[in-house]
Write an enzyme that holds these catalytic residues in place. Sequence first.
Site, PDB file in Angstrom:
ATOM      1  N   SER A   1       0.834  -1.192   0.000  1.00 60.63           N
ATOM      2  CA  SER A   1       0.000   0.000   0.000  1.00 60.63           C
ATOM      3  C   SER A   1       0.879   1.257   0.000  1.00 60.63           C
ATOM      4  CB  SER A   1      -0.968  -0.044   1.185  1.00 60.63           C
ATOM      5  OG  SER A   1      -1.975   0.925   1.053  1.00 60.63           O
TER       6      SER A   1
ATOM      7  N   HIS B   1      -4.697  -1.685  -3.868  1.00 53.64           N
ATOM      8  CA  HIS B   1      -6.042  -2.126  -3.449  1.00 53.64           C
ATOM      9  C   HIS B   1      -7.042  -1.966  -4.593  1.00 53.64           C
ATOM     10  CE1 HIS B   1      -4.154  -2.098   0.425  1.00 53.64           C
ATOM     11  NE2 HIS B   1      -4.112  -0.779   0.498  1.00 53.64           N
TER      12      HIS B   1
END
Length: 248
Positions: A135, A171
């Site tokens: 991330s 994501h």
Amino acid sequence: MSADEPTILATSAGMLPGRFGALDMRVGPIFEYAAELAHAGPAPRICLLGQATGDQEARIGAAYAAFARSRFRLSHLTLFPMPNVDDIRAHLLSQDVIWVGGGSVANLVAVWRVHGLPEILREAWQSGVVLGGVSAGSICWHIGGSTDSFGLQLRPFTEGLGWLPYSNGVHYDAEEQRRPMMHRLIGDGTLPDGYATDDGAGLVYRGTRLAEVVADREGPRGYELKRAEDGTVTETPLPTRVLSYPAA
């Protein structure tokens, strides 16, 4: 031992959930792959950087509990409220893998710059230490991406380290704002062409070249995102290899 050439493993993957709440975690297959890329020995040295969540003690403790069940030798570098090691450069250059956790990529990069981490991390990268992360720990190596660093509505982040001259979407399949936001930011020129990963997938860069896409299970994919002259963005699924390592 070290990687054959400067290597970054930029992912939407990492720890796997355990059975007993958010802080019960297992070491996912992506870490074994990072150790393989580093040509590490039987006890790979991995250092966790958790500045994207403010070096939270509970998260660091949970990571130690997870890695205690693996073959890895875990250490960590904190910068809040001050560094926990006397010689940051020596510590990071002694690792096989440096892993950057998720959270706020804007805060992460800002704090790193205050402490001179970009220069040290670049030296580690060039010397064969595998740099990896999830991330925020994926976006940071690129020009930028979409981020919730500034609130629940995603916004552009363009202040990444930029060693990888692309945009990076994380994501991609798990948060509904991610895909349309990346298309918009690339389409209007805020971000350059780049790559994106579903949860569970990771991008392997050799130097600045995308060499492979991997995933910790069947299903997650990587994608190439390219802007056309008219501002439309073409999204191309990339061949994605499923890693065979078991979770620890």
